[in-house]
Design a protein around this motif. Structure first.
Motif, PDB file in Angstrom:
ATOM      1  N   TRP A  49      32.923 -10.287 -23.971  1.00  0.00           N
ATOM      2  CA  TRP A  49      32.677 -11.713 -24.141  1.00  0.00           C
ATOM      3  C   TRP A  49      31.996 -12.355 -22.939  1.00  0.00           C
ATOM      4  CZ3 TRP A  49      35.345 -14.642 -20.593  1.00  0.00           C
ATOM      5  CH2 TRP A  49      36.465 -14.044 -19.998  1.00  0.00           C
ATOM      6  N   TYR A  50      31.814 -11.621 -21.837  1.00  0.00           N
ATOM      7  CA  TYR A  50      31.226 -12.224 -20.637  1.00  0.00           C
ATOM      8  C   TYR A  50      29.801 -12.729 -20.870  1.00  0.00           C
ATOM      9  CZ  TYR A  50      34.847 -11.233 -17.198  1.00  0.00           C
ATOM     10  OH  TYR A  50      36.001 -11.238 -16.477  1.00  0.00           O
ATOM     11  N   TRP A  84      29.805 -15.860 -22.884  1.00  0.00           N
ATOM     12  CA  TRP A  84      30.399 -16.936 -22.073  1.00  0.00           C
ATOM     13  C   TRP A  84      29.384 -17.466 -21.069  1.00  0.00           C
ATOM     14  CZ3 TRP A  84      32.136 -15.991 -16.778  1.00  0.00           C
ATOM     15  CH2 TRP A  84      32.745 -17.112 -16.202  1.00  0.00           C
ATOM     16  N   THR A 136      33.367 -19.764 -25.275  1.00  0.00           N
ATOM     17  CA  THR A 136      34.318 -20.019 -24.200  1.00  0.00           C
ATOM     18  C   THR A 136      35.701 -19.697 -24.741  1.00  0.00           C
ATOM     19  OG1 THR A 136      32.928 -21.758 -23.257  1.00  0.00           O
ATOM     20  CG2 THR A 136      35.234 -21.730 -22.578  1.00  0.00           C
ATOM     21  N   ARG A 163      34.154 -23.515 -18.948  1.00  0.00           N
ATOM     22  CA  ARG A 163      32.788 -23.154 -19.321  1.00  0.00           C
ATOM     23  C   ARG A 163      32.049 -22.614 -18.098  1.00  0.00           C
ATOM     24  NH1 ARG A 163      28.997 -26.753 -21.337  1.00  0.00           N
ATOM     25  NH2 ARG A 163      29.507 -28.034 -19.542  1.00  0.00           N
TER      26      ARG A 163
END
Length: 196
Positions: free
Chosen positions: A111-112, A115, A121, A127
């Motif tokens: 998920w980096y 993000w 987020t 955020r």
């Protein structure tokens, strides 16, 4: 915008959560035995380069989380032993690691990139754009605090935001306790890694 001035950066030493590849975020996980040894070794490298003619560090500014502050204390003490100069060490709340919300304590995931891109987020997390804004503010304060260069001691997520602010690919993991010397150059920043 990040001021185009050189500075030093040091990520904290290893924690048990680092060793297990877990997202720490703002959870205050202390250094483990390996991290303590890494902090000592990194501090000695910083002191050696400072003593041997690299642009001197004038002050140390750290995240208040214990893993970073302990690493910063080691750097201050090593420089004092090598030079006889005890540098001021302060903390700045804007250097605290990003809040990863529900991902804290969970395995690092895929998920980096979303993000960082602002497409995702995690629940309860900060955020990336907000992280970048506050970290740039903190580093600029450290750069404007007086003559000489600051040593910023903080976290991996914090450095991802600085990489973004310096025009570098942001999602690159920074190793624990490896001192970096960053200098603005045209057209990009340069990063010197100080290892053994």
């Amino acid at each position: 915008m990040l001021l185009a001035r050189p500075y030093w950066y040091l990520r904290h030493g290893q924690t048990d959560w680092n060793a297990r590849d877990l997202s720490q975020g703002r959870t205050d996980v202390p250094l483990n035995a390996t991290g303590e040894a890494q902090a000592v070794a990194a501090a000695q490298r910083v002191a050696r380069h400072w003593r041997d003619g690299a642009t001197p560090i004038a002050r140390i500014v750290s995240s208040p989380l214990s893993r970073a502050l302990r690493t910063a204390e080691e750097a201050r003490d090593a420089i004092a032993r090598a030079s006889g100069v005890v540098l001021p060490l302060t903390t700045d709340d804007d250097l605290i690691e990003v809040c990863f919300g529900v991902q804290e304590g969970e395995p690092m995931g895929t998920w980096y990139d979303p993000w960082i891109a602002g497409e995702f987020t995690p629940e309860g997390a900060e955020r990336f754009a907000d992280l970048r804004m506050r970290v740039v503010r903190a580093v600029n304060r450290a750069l404007e605090a007086g003559e000489g260069l600051p040593l910023i001691v903080a976290h991996g997520g914090v450095f991802r935001s600085l990489r973004s602010a310096m025009g570098m690919a942001p999602n690159v993991r920074l190793a624990n306790a490896v001192p970096l010397y960053l200098t603005p150059a045209s057209p990009e920043w340069t990063m010197t890694v100080y290892e053994e």
